[in-house]
Write a protein that holds these residues in place. Sequence first.
Motif, PDB file in Angstrom:
ATOM      1  N   ALA A 199       0.865  -1.186   0.000  1.00  0.00           N
ATOM      2  CA  ALA A 199       0.000   0.000   0.000  1.00  0.00           C
ATOM      3  C   ALA A 199       0.898   1.232   0.000  1.00  0.00           C
ATOM      4  N   ARG A 200       0.510   2.244  -0.737  1.00  0.00           N
ATOM      5  CA  ARG A 200       1.376   3.406  -0.915  1.00  0.00           C
ATOM      6  C   ARG A 200       0.562   4.644  -1.265  1.00  0.00           C
ATOM      7  N   ARG A 201       1.186   5.788  -1.028  1.00  0.00           N
ATOM      8  CA  ARG A 201       0.610   7.036  -1.502  1.00  0.00           C
ATOM      9  C   ARG A 201       1.726   8.053  -1.676  1.00  0.00           C
ATOM     10  N   LEU A 202       1.502   8.976  -2.595  1.00  0.00           N
ATOM     11  CA  LEU A 202       2.462  10.038  -2.839  1.00  0.00           C
ATOM     12  C   LEU A 202       2.148  11.210  -1.924  1.00  0.00           C
ATOM     13  N   LEU A 203       3.190  11.752  -1.305  1.00  0.00           N
ATOM     14  CA  LEU A 203       3.034  12.854  -0.365  1.00  0.00           C
ATOM     15  C   LEU A 203       3.899  14.024  -0.812  1.00  0.00           C
ATOM     16  N   PRO A 204       3.476  15.252  -0.507  1.00  0.00           N
ATOM     17  CA  PRO A 204       4.319  16.397  -0.844  1.00  0.00           C
ATOM     18  C   PRO A 204       5.502  16.510   0.101  1.00  0.00           C
ATOM     19  N   LEU A 205       6.564  17.133  -0.367  1.00  0.00           N
ATOM     20  CA  LEU A 205       7.643  17.494   0.538  1.00  0.00           C
ATOM     21  C   LEU A 205       7.121  18.495   1.566  1.00  0.00           C
ATOM     22  N   PRO A 206       7.724  18.539   2.751  1.00  0.00           N
ATOM     23  CA  PRO A 206       7.325  19.568   3.712  1.00  0.00           C
ATOM     24  C   PRO A 206       7.404  20.959   3.086  1.00  0.00           C
ATOM     25  N   ALA A 207       6.473  21.817   3.431  1.00  0.00           N
ATOM     26  CA  ALA A 207       6.409  23.156   2.854  1.00  0.00           C
ATOM     27  C   ALA A 207       7.709  23.914   3.113  1.00  0.00           C
ATOM     28  N   GLY A 208       8.184  24.608   2.083  1.00  0.00           N
ATOM     29  CA  GLY A 208       9.382  25.423   2.225  1.00  0.00           C
ATOM     30  C   GLY A 208      10.678  24.657   2.212  1.00  0.00           C
ATOM     31  N   ALA A 209      10.661  23.413   1.722  1.00  0.00           N
ATOM     32  CA  ALA A 209      11.860  22.580   1.765  1.00  0.00           C
ATOM     33  C   ALA A 209      12.145  21.943   0.413  1.00  0.00           C
ATOM     34  N   GLU A 210      13.407  21.591   0.210  1.00  0.00           N
ATOM     35  CA  GLU A 210      13.830  20.813  -0.952  1.00  0.00           C
ATOM     36  C   GLU A 210      14.923  19.854  -0.519  1.00  0.00           C
ATOM     37  N   ILE A 211      15.319  18.977  -1.423  1.00  0.00           N
ATOM     38  CA  ILE A 211      16.238  17.894  -1.093  1.00  0.00           C
ATOM     39  C   ILE A 211      17.634  18.195  -1.623  1.00  0.00           C
ATOM     40  N   LEU A 212      18.614  17.881  -0.804  1.00  0.00           N
ATOM     41  CA  LEU A 212      20.021  17.968  -1.170  1.00  0.00           C
ATOM     42  C   LEU A 212      20.652  16.599  -0.948  1.00  0.00           C
ATOM     43  N   VAL A 213      21.389  16.102  -1.933  1.00  0.00           N
ATOM     44  CA  VAL A 213      22.103  14.830  -1.810  1.00  0.00           C
ATOM     45  C   VAL A 213      23.568  15.065  -2.127  1.00  0.00           C
ATOM     46  N   ILE A 214      24.441  14.629  -1.221  1.00  0.00           N
ATOM     47  CA  ILE A 214      25.886  14.769  -1.405  1.00  0.00           C
ATOM     48  C   ILE A 214      26.533  13.395  -1.276  1.00  0.00           C
ATOM     49  N   ASP A 215      27.344  13.040  -2.264  1.00  0.00           N
ATOM     50  CA  ASP A 215      28.120  11.799  -2.225  1.00  0.00           C
ATOM     51  C   ASP A 215      29.339  12.018  -1.324  1.00  0.00           C
ATOM     52  N   GLY A 344      15.261  26.609  -2.404  1.00  0.00           N
ATOM     53  CA  GLY A 344      16.117  27.519  -3.136  1.00  0.00           C
ATOM     54  C   GLY A 344      17.545  27.592  -2.644  1.00  0.00           C
ATOM     55  N   GLN A 345      17.877  26.851  -1.575  1.00  0.00           N
ATOM     56  CA  GLN A 345      19.218  26.960  -0.996  1.00  0.00           C
ATOM     57  C   GLN A 345      20.067  25.701  -1.174  1.00  0.00           C
ATOM     58  N   ALA A 346      19.519  24.654  -1.779  1.00  0.00           N
ATOM     59  CA  ALA A 346      20.232  23.374  -1.825  1.00  0.00           C
ATOM     60  C   ALA A 346      21.571  23.484  -2.541  1.00  0.00           C
ATOM     61  N   ALA A 347      21.605  24.128  -3.701  1.00  0.00           N
ATOM     62  CA  ALA A 347      22.853  24.204  -4.463  1.00  0.00           C
ATOM     63  C   ALA A 347      23.924  24.947  -3.685  1.00  0.00           C
ATOM     64  N   ALA A 348      23.574  26.086  -3.100  1.00  0.00           N
ATOM     65  CA  ALA A 348      24.561  26.881  -2.370  1.00  0.00           C
ATOM     66  C   ALA A 348      25.034  26.152  -1.113  1.00  0.00           C
TER      67      ALA A 348
END
Length: 373
Positions: A199-215, A344-348
Amino acid sequence: MSGGAAEGGAGGARAYEAVFGAAPAVRESAPGRVNLLGEHTDYNDGFVMPTAIPQRTTVALGPSPDGRHHLYAADLDERATLSAGGAADEPAPPGFARYLLGCIRLFEREGFAVPPLCVHVSSRVPMGAGLSSSAALEVAALRALRSLTGAALSDERIAELGQRAEIEFAGVNCGIMDQMASSLADARHLLFLDTRTLARRLLPLPAGAEILVIDSGVARTLASSGYNERRAECEEAARRLGARALRDVPDPAAAAALPEPLSRRARHVITENRRVLEAAEGLSAGAFGERMNASHASLRDDYEVSVPALDALVALLQATPGVFGARLTGAGFGGACVALVASGQAAAIGESVCREYDTAGQRGRVLVPERGA
């Protein structure tokens, strides 16, 4: 080359047409994934919360001229040859070919005929970073086989076959999360998944946030990293607690009755499931980040799958303004970290953290967001 043989190529990565002298019949792709919460819970029938990443793996298929499967991995510049319609006990070749062999054989087990093929693989999903490059390959290959043959296979079934390919042919006793995320998730939502019922559902990211991934720059390999050992420990812990799986043990205090290290392994899984369920109810970015921080501490101390480089990178992220929370992602023992950061801050933030991390003797690399994306 004999069936199952693999060899390096020469001259660098080449397109399908350059390798096989014709255009492919079909071309399909699938994304890698990053998991925000729910690490090492999927093989305990628990709850997970991954999302797809922009990087994808592409598999192109066309007819083979000589009755055998010819495989080429462009990014590795490696070839392999497999027998078409081979025996069920055909030994798995080394490297990328074992995943493709698994997909082909399991597709045939479903009752679909697979003609001799030329197979071309290209990928932008980083290998060894904990972003499920193997699941992306499996799902892309099975999608391509579905398109080529017209097989009536659902996206859910493709994920299940991809999981079986990894277990039976790559020797990694994995859960279903990675393949389900690659097959069903997108890069704009979180996929809340119950790995027992699917069972699954798609959820929004928390408001005002984005994802950053660093290797982190520290590569890991699942089959030899302790992954299978952790799974065996969890199964033993569940057996001693009289549960079908640790998912069925809701109270972390129950783990105290177990000997070490089973007590700590069980406590991680039980508390991690709770964190995912809390996040699925809808949390602010700050509250979501707190659970990511707690998840990393649990993976480090109770599950013991972190390494010093991951801990250092996570600590830098957690101390950076604009970061709500950060943790290792994937099985651990190296790989990448994921952070929830202000929109808007993930890249920086990623560039700043990598500069600090690099001065500590490692080299980090921002994977999401992609440069120029």
